[in-house]
Each structure stands twice: as structure tokens, then as C-alpha cells.
Design a protein around this motif. Structure first.
Motif, short mmCIF file in Angstrom:
data_model
loop_
_atom_site.label_atom_id
_atom_site.label_comp_id
_atom_site.label_asym_id
_atom_site.label_seq_id
_atom_site.Cartn_x
_atom_site.Cartn_y
_atom_site.Cartn_z
N THR A 73 0.70 -1.42 -0.15
CA THR A 73 -0.22 -0.15 0.01
C THR A 73 1.05 1.12 -0.03
O THR A 73 1.77 1.32 0.90
N PRO A 74 0.73 2.25 -1.00
CA PRO A 74 1.56 3.44 -0.82
C PRO A 74 1.17 4.08 0.33
O PRO A 74 0.14 3.99 0.92
N GLU A 75 2.22 4.90 0.84
CA GLU A 75 2.19 5.89 1.78
C GLU A 75 1.24 7.08 1.66
O GLU A 75 0.49 7.44 2.54
N ARG A 76 1.16 7.60 0.42
CA ARG A 76 0.26 8.56 -0.07
C ARG A 76 -0.87 8.25 -0.96
O ARG A 76 -1.04 6.79 -1.38
N GLU A 77 -1.76 8.98 -1.36
CA GLU A 77 -2.91 8.63 -2.08
C GLU A 77 -2.57 8.06 -3.38
O GLU A 77 -1.51 8.43 -3.90
N ARG A 78 -3.33 7.27 -4.04
CA ARG A 78 -3.03 6.65 -5.42
C ARG A 78 -3.44 7.85 -6.51
O ARG A 78 -4.68 8.32 -6.67
N LEU A 79 -2.28 8.38 -7.19
CA LEU A 79 -2.85 9.37 -8.07
C LEU A 79 -3.37 8.84 -9.33
O LEU A 79 -3.19 7.68 -9.84
N GLN A 80 -4.04 9.96 -10.13
CA GLN A 80 -4.77 9.43 -11.31
C GLN A 80 -4.97 10.85 -12.04
O GLN A 80 -5.15 11.77 -11.24
N SER A 81 -4.50 10.68 -13.28
CA SER A 81 -4.75 11.97 -14.04
C SER A 81 -6.45 12.48 -14.17
O SER A 81 -7.33 11.47 -14.23
N PRO A 82 -6.89 13.53 -14.48
CA PRO A 82 -8.03 13.84 -14.82
C PRO A 82 -8.56 13.08 -16.01
O PRO A 82 -9.74 12.64 -15.98
N GLU A 83 -7.72 12.75 -16.88
CA GLU A 83 -8.11 11.96 -18.05
C GLU A 83 -8.53 10.61 -17.84
O GLU A 83 -9.41 9.94 -18.18
N GLU A 84 -7.80 9.89 -16.88
CA GLU A 84 -7.85 8.61 -16.24
C GLU A 84 -9.17 8.68 -15.45
O GLU A 84 -9.91 7.67 -15.50
N ARG A 85 -9.32 9.78 -14.83
CA ARG A 85 -10.63 9.76 -13.89
C ARG A 85 -12.09 9.67 -14.97
O ARG A 85 -13.00 9.10 -14.40
N ALA A 86 -11.88 10.44 -15.81
CA ALA A 86 -12.74 10.93 -16.83
C ALA A 86 -13.41 9.60 -17.41
O ALA A 86 -14.60 9.32 -17.74
N ARG A 87 -12.95 8.64 -17.77
CA ARG A 87 -12.98 7.39 -18.22
C ARG A 87 -14.27 6.53 -17.52
O ARG A 87 -14.89 5.99 -17.98
N PHE A 88 -14.33 6.71 -16.08
CA PHE A 88 -15.13 5.88 -15.52
C PHE A 88 -16.11 6.87 -14.63
O PHE A 88 -16.80 6.54 -13.88
N ASP A 89 -16.19 8.09 -15.04
CA ASP A 89 -16.75 9.37 -14.27
C ASP A 89 -18.39 9.02 -14.17
O ASP A 89 -19.08 9.14 -13.31
N ASP A 90 -18.95 8.54 -15.50
CA ASP A 90 -20.54 8.40 -15.72
C ASP A 90 -20.77 7.52 -14.60
O ASP A 90 -21.94 7.48 -14.13
N THR A 91 -20.05 6.26 -14.55
CA THR A 91 -20.77 4.94 -13.69
C THR A 91 -20.49 5.28 -12.30
O THR A 91 -20.92 4.49 -11.58
N THR A 92 -19.66 6.40 -11.82
CA THR A 92 -19.64 6.80 -10.44
C THR A 92 -20.92 7.33 -10.00
O THR A 92 -21.21 7.34 -8.64
N LYS A 93 -21.95 7.54 -10.74
CA LYS A 93 -23.09 8.32 -10.34
C LYS A 93 -23.95 7.42 -9.75
O LYS A 93 -25.32 7.89 -9.25
N CYS A 94 -23.79 6.07 -9.67
CA CYS A 94 -25.03 5.11 -9.60
C CYS A 94 -25.55 4.96 -8.13
O CYS A 94 -24.40 5.28 -7.28
N ILE A 95 -26.75 5.17 -8.00
CA ILE A 95 -27.03 5.16 -6.54
C ILE A 95 -27.93 3.68 -6.25
O ILE A 95 -28.60 3.69 -5.29
N MET A 96 -27.71 2.85 -7.08
CA MET A 96 -28.25 1.48 -6.76
C MET A 96 -29.75 1.62 -6.71
O MET A 96 -30.17 1.00 -5.60
N CYS A 97 -30.64 2.21 -7.08
CA CYS A 97 -32.04 2.32 -7.03
C CYS A 97 -32.58 1.21 -7.72
O CYS A 97 -33.93 0.59 -7.51
N ALA A 98 -32.03 0.48 -8.72
CA ALA A 98 -32.41 -0.80 -9.47
C ALA A 98 -33.32 -0.30 -10.44
O ALA A 98 -33.95 -1.35 -11.02
N ALA A 99 -33.63 0.84 -10.95
CA ALA A 99 -34.46 1.43 -12.12
C ALA A 99 -33.98 0.84 -13.47
O ALA A 99 -34.96 0.24 -14.24
N CYS A 100 -32.63 0.80 -13.47
CA CYS A 100 -32.25 0.23 -14.71
C CYS A 100 -32.43 -1.44 -15.04
O CYS A 100 -33.01 -1.78 -15.86
N THR A 101 -31.92 -2.06 -13.84
CA THR A 101 -32.06 -3.42 -13.81
C THR A 101 -33.57 -3.95 -13.92
O THR A 101 -33.85 -4.99 -14.74
#
Lengths: 124, 258
Positions: free
Chosen positions: B149-177
């Protein structure tokens, strides 16, 4: 008692999924019959001629029209599905592509039906 | 409804929020069989409530439960579209009751409210969410790494973050499923939400468990069950492009590249 729940109000994508499945099953059964009647020629050419002759009746003529309709829809919606799987642009415009599929369907059927039905009912 | 609006409401008609009468047609499920019903009986029941133009379907359900029939059962927690508890089928479409305004639903006709489809109903609008959560657990929704485990946070570029940004919004309401036609008929299918949950980690540069998850989703019950009906994308109250996420997982599996 268990009352009927409402039908889910999906949009174009859901209905095209249903169209794709329905036409797919219909085409499968046609192919099944078609393989069977064609294989009859190995059994008895007379029986084969008789069965194939039945395709010339108007009822089969209408079924053939339905078959062509099913294949055209299934084929072009299949291309839409491939496009949706492959390109993000198509994925985002899939609803519009549904209407493109129906547009092609209308054009192709408009070209095919008069000629086909002329053969079936005109006794050419 | 703001406090100021309420104040003017009681003193004068100036600035008053207009009210209207609305009928809710609710599909009820009585597991106990009260009032001479059979246990497990299902029936439609209509309720009429006075509503403000600013009221949501959830407010109408509250009015019914608090003033007309306390036995009406539904889930809600935050009531502001964040917790994902009150997904239900409103006018035959999956939505959050707390994000759907009554005035947007043509209140001149009865508004139908049903439990989400494909999960076992427990009572009225409450369904058993366990099969849904079980699918989510299967895709291992947690950070998987190797090495110290690194001593500091695991860094990530804004571009790397953008790849999965959309799917972080899920609130697990089950409307889609529960909007998915494949899920309705095939209980084995993971469903769109589990794939969204997996997408969030698969395309996260800090995570190293992507191939474990992709292997799970390559299964018979995985992404290949998706028939691109787009009901999930249209039902998502968070506006996640669910079908796109599923498609990206499919592409990772066919190309072998994440």
C-alpha cells in the motif's frame, strides 16, 4: 385475484428488440419448413413438386410477402445493432437509427410488394 | 415548496402555489391477507389527493400514507434523489418517486404506481432487493490492488478519472435492472446495474482487478445477455449512459484491452 400489471412503456429500443426477436423466430420456423420441403426431393420428386406447387397459391403468396418483410426488418435492424455495439455515435443516436430502419423497410417494401402481389394475384 | 411560499399561501392568494386534484392508481400486494383478502392478493386501489404544482409523486404517496391509508407500504429515505430507495414504476416507466413531479405526468388522468418489475414483491411497492444486491456483490465492487500500500494516495490524471466518471454516479436504485426485458425473463442475468458497478472499477487506473471482473462478466449470465433495448439508459434517474457502459465492457472483452 391478480390483476394485470401495465405494459412497460419502453421506447423505440425496446420495441425494436421485440421486433427483432419476433422476426427472428418467424424466420427460423420458415427455414425449418424450407429445409424439410427441400429435403423432400431426395425422398420423392413428385411429393416435392406437389409441396412446392402449394407455394404458388395466393395464401402462400401473402406469407411470402410477410417473410420478405420479416427478413428486411431483421437484416437492417441487425445492422443497427452492430452499429450500436461498435460506434458511440450510433449508440447515442440509436432511436433515430430505428426510424432509418423503418424508412428503408418502407422503401424496399414499396418496391417489392406491387411486383410480388402482381405475380401472386395477376396470375402471371 | 419554500417557507416563503407557504407563508404567502396562508395570508393571501398572491404568489400562491396552485393546487389540483390527482388520482393515484396503486398496484397493491397484501402478503397477510387482511380485510377478507387472500394472503398474497394483488389489487389496484385508487386514492385521490390534493396536490401542489411543486409536489412529487412521493409527496402524494406520503399524503395517502399519513392521511388516508397507513397500511400503504413503500420505501424512501432521503426523498431527494440521492439514496435510491424509491424507484417504482410510475405510469408504466421506472422512475424515482422523489424526482417525478405530478404536474409532469398529466394529472388529469389517474397516475399508475407499481412496484419495479422482476424482483419478488414483499408488500405493495416494496420488493426484495436481495437478488439485485447479490449480482452487485458478484462483480467485486471494491478496489483490488497488488503490491504494498502506498504511503500517500493513489494518483490519477483527470483523463484517467474521466473514463469511469459516468458510472460513479450510480445510486443503486435498481431502476435500470428492473427496466431490462432480459432481466424480467431471465433471473440469472446480472442486470445493467451490476455491469455499471463493474465498469466503475474496470476502467479505474488505480484498480488491478479488471480481469477478475471481466471474467465474471464474460459468463453466460454476463454482458452478452444485453440485447441493447436501451430501457436501462432511459430509466436511469442519474442520467448514466448504461448501455454505453455495457458496450465498453463488451469491447474490452472482445479486444482484450482495457
Amino acid at each position: 385475484m391478480s390483476p394485470a400489471p401495465t405494459l412497460y412503456r419502453g421506447r423505440e429500443g425496446m420495441w425494436m428488440w421485440l421486433v427483432h426477436r419476433t422476426t427472428g423466430v418467424a424466420i427460423f420456423f420458415f427455414l425449418l419448413i424450407h429445409v424439410l420441403d427441400t429435403s423432400l426431393v431426395r425422398v420423392s420428386p413428385e411429393a416435392y413438386n406437389e409441396v412446392i406447387g402449394a407455394y404458388k397459391t395466393p395464401i402462400y403468396g401473402l406469407i411470402e410477402a410477410g417473410l420478405v418483410a420479416a427478413i428486411v426488418l431483421h437484416a437492417f435492424n441487425g445492422l443497427r445493432i452492430i452499429a450500436v455495439d461498435r460506434w458511440t455515435w450510433a449508440l447515442r443516436h440509436q432511436r433515430m437509427l430505428v426510424w432509418v430502419v423503418w424508412g428503408i423497410f418502407v422503401v424496399m417494401m414499396a418496391a417489392f410488394l406491387p411486383r410480388h402481389l402482381g405475380h401472386v394475384f395477376g396470375g402471371a | 415548496m419554500t417557507a416563503t411560499a407557504e407563508k404567502t399561501d396562508s395570508t393571501s392568494e398572491v404568489g400562491a402555489v396552485p393546487t389540483f386534484t390527482v388520482t393515484l392508481r396503486i398496484l397493491r400486494h397484501d402478503p397477510e391477507g387482511l380485510d377478507g383478502r387472500e394472503a398474497g392478493a394483488e389489487y389496484w386501489e385508487e386514492f385521490t389527493v390534493e396536490a401542489f404544482a411543486t409536489d412529487r409523486v412521493l409527496d402524494a404517496l406520503h399524503t395517502i400514507k399519513w392521511e388516508q391509508d397507513g397500511s400503504l407500504a413503500f420505501r424512501r429515505s432521503c426523498a431527494h434523489g440521492v439514496c435510491g430507495s424509491d424507484a417504482m414504476r410510475i405510469n408504466a416507466k421506472n422512475r424515482l418517486a422523489c424526482k417525478t413531479l405530478l404536474k409532469d405526468l398529466n394529472p388529469s388522468r389517474p397516475i399508475t404506481v407499481e412496484p419495479i418489475k422482476g424482483l419478488p414483491v414483499e408488500k405493495d411497492l416494496i420488493v426484495d432487493m436481495e437478488p439485485f444486491f447479490a449480482s452487485y456483490r458478484e462483480i467485486m465492487p471494491f478496489l483490488m490492488t497488488t503490491g504494498p500500500t502506498p504511503e500517500r494516495e493513489r494518483l490519477q490524471s483527470p483523463e484517467e478519472r474521466a473514463r469511469f466518471d459516468d458510472t460513479t454516479k450510480c445510486i443503486m436504485c435498481a431502476a435500470c435492472t428492473t427496466a431490462c426485458p432480459v432481466f424480467w425473463t431471465d433471473g440469472q442475468y446480472f442486470g445493467p446495474q451490476a455491469i455499471v458497478g463493474a465498469h466503475r472499477f474496470i476502467f479505474d487506473s488505480r484498480d488491478e482487478g479488471e480481469w477478475d471482473r471481466l471474467e465474471v462478466l464474460n459468463d453466460k449470465a454476463g454482458v452478452w445477455k444485453c440485447r441493447t433495448a436501451f430501457n436501462c439508459t432511459e430509466a436511469c434517474p442519474r442520467g448514466i449512459e448504461v448501455t454505453k457502459a455495457i458496450s465498453e465492457v463488451k469491447k474490452a472483452l472482445t479486444s482484450g484491452e482495457v
